[in-house]
Design an enzyme around this catalytic site. Structure first.
Site, PDB file in Angstrom:
ATOM      1  N   THR A 110      30.808  30.683  65.105  1.00  0.00           N
ATOM      2  CA  THR A 110      30.484  30.555  63.684  1.00  0.00           C
ATOM      3  C   THR A 110      31.607  29.826  62.961  1.00  0.00           C
ATOM      4  O   THR A 110      32.788  30.007  63.264  1.00  0.00           O
ATOM      5  CB  THR A 110      30.253  31.924  63.030  1.00  0.00           C
TER       6      THR A 110
ATOM      7  N   ASP B  65      31.986  35.195  66.793  1.00  0.00           N
ATOM      8  CA  ASP B  65      31.977  35.218  65.330  1.00  0.00           C
ATOM      9  C   ASP B  65      33.410  35.089  64.844  1.00  0.00           C
ATOM     10  O   ASP B  65      34.167  36.060  64.824  1.00  0.00           O
ATOM     11  CB  ASP B  65      31.343  36.520  64.844  1.00  0.00           C
ATOM     12  N   ALA B  66      33.801  33.863  64.492  1.00  0.00           N
ATOM     13  CA  ALA B  66      35.176  33.587  64.088  1.00  0.00           C
ATOM     14  C   ALA B  66      35.271  32.989  62.691  1.00  0.00           C
ATOM     15  O   ALA B  66      36.302  33.094  62.041  1.00  0.00           O
ATOM     16  CB  ALA B  66      35.836  32.643  65.094  1.00  0.00           C
ATOM     17  N   LYS B  67      34.209  32.324  62.243  1.00  0.00           N
ATOM     18  CA  LYS B  67      34.144  31.715  60.907  1.00  0.00           C
ATOM     19  C   LYS B  67      35.345  30.814  60.631  1.00  0.00           C
ATOM     20  O   LYS B  67      35.923  30.827  59.543  1.00  0.00           O
ATOM     21  CB  LYS B  67      34.006  32.785  59.819  1.00  0.00           C
ATOM     22  N   ARG B  68      35.715  30.016  61.615  1.00  0.00           N
ATOM     23  CA  ARG B  68      36.815  29.071  61.435  1.00  0.00           C
ATOM     24  C   ARG B  68      36.409  27.989  60.443  1.00  0.00           C
ATOM     25  O   ARG B  68      35.225  27.674  60.297  1.00  0.00           O
ATOM     26  CB  ARG B  68      37.193  28.433  62.772  1.00  0.00           C
TER      27      ARG B  68
END
Length: 278
Positions: A120, A93-96
């Site tokens: 993510t 879960d990094a939401k780059r």
């Protein structure tokens, strides 16, 4: 084996739709580890050991490691997951959300350094911010679509006047991910359990995409409503699993030496509630 195939296999193996999020906060660790960031790996490993037969996936949140200069512990944890739970996919879960060579480096971080099965992403910058991740065969890219936070409505619920049918932004994104963006079948979507009507709408627009669904547990999302909105038992309409995440409710179910046992009990109950609603 592709990310999608690994999810479906884990769902069958563990009879589960539950994903346990690994968001370690040292201030919430049990004594004598309370406040000790050097124990992040130890804490997460105990949670993994207690729940690895109950989940469809694990989801470590990179910020909880980076904030404590614990990226080395995240690497160690990812290796541990591959060793003790080889059949359970891991979502970083990094939401780059960057483009070009920067996105290429973020993809390398997720899939080479940490060897995650999926990551993510924030697609706000368009397909340019997604495409570098699709160059990694078999890996998953899970795009923020209709998120569980109240402020998500500020942008995601706005209508697009220049698109046929004036869909809401989250609806348009679901259509793009189901269609032209999904060049290799690697995409999934993040849709919050806190908005079951929107969740059902996304499932209708994206019947074949895996859905990562946060918001069950501490955020107040209802397990039964989530499954009713997103699960499709008829394989003719969807072959994609739902990945229902719970983090804090599982991790911090107990605050003493028996914290892992308490986490297992919450995971068992959550899995049962999700399965009962299928």
């Amino acid at each position: 084996m592709s990310f999608r195939a690994r999810l479906l296999a884990a769902e069958r193996l563990n009879d589960s739709l539950l994903c346990v999020g690994l968001d370690p906060e040292p201030s919430k660790f049990p004594a004598p580890w309370t406040g000790d960031a050097t124990r992040i790996f130890d804490f997460c490993a105990r949670i993994v050991d207690a729940t690895k037969d109950l989940v469809i996936a694990f989801k470590p949140q990179i910020a909880y490691f980076a904030a404590h200069r614990a990226e080395d512990q995240l690497e160690r944890l990812m290796a541990y997951l591959r060793r003790v739970a080889p059949d359970v996919p891991v979502i970083l879960d990094a939401k780059r959300g960057d483009i070009g060579s920067t996105a290429e480096q973020y993809a390398r971080e997720a899939f080479e350094r940490y060897q995650a099965d999926a990551v993510t992403l924030s697609p706000f910058m368009g397909f340019d911010s997604v495409e570098p991740y699709l160059r990694w065969p078999g890996k998953g890219a899970i795009l923020l679509c209709r998120t569980s936070n109240p402020g998500g409505s500020d942008l995601q619920n706005q209508r697009l006047a220049d698109v046929d049918g004036t869909p809401r932004l989250y609806e348009h994104l679901a259509q793009l991910a189901q269609g032209p963006w999904n060049t290799n079948g690697q995409l999934g979507l993040v849709v919050g359990a806190t908005f079951p009507e929107e969740l059902a709408r996304v499932r209708a627009l994206a019947p074949t995409l895996p859905l990562l669904i946060p918001g069950v547990g501490a955020q107040g999302g209802d397990a039964a409503a989530t499954v009713k909105a997103a699960w499709r038992g008829d394989k003719a309409t969807t072959s994609a699993p739902i990945i229902v995440n719970s983090s804090r409710a599982v991790l911090y179910a107990g605050r003493d030496a028996e914290f892992a046992s308490a986490a297992r009990q919450v995971a068992l109950a959550t899995r049962a509630a999700l399965n009962a609603a299928r």
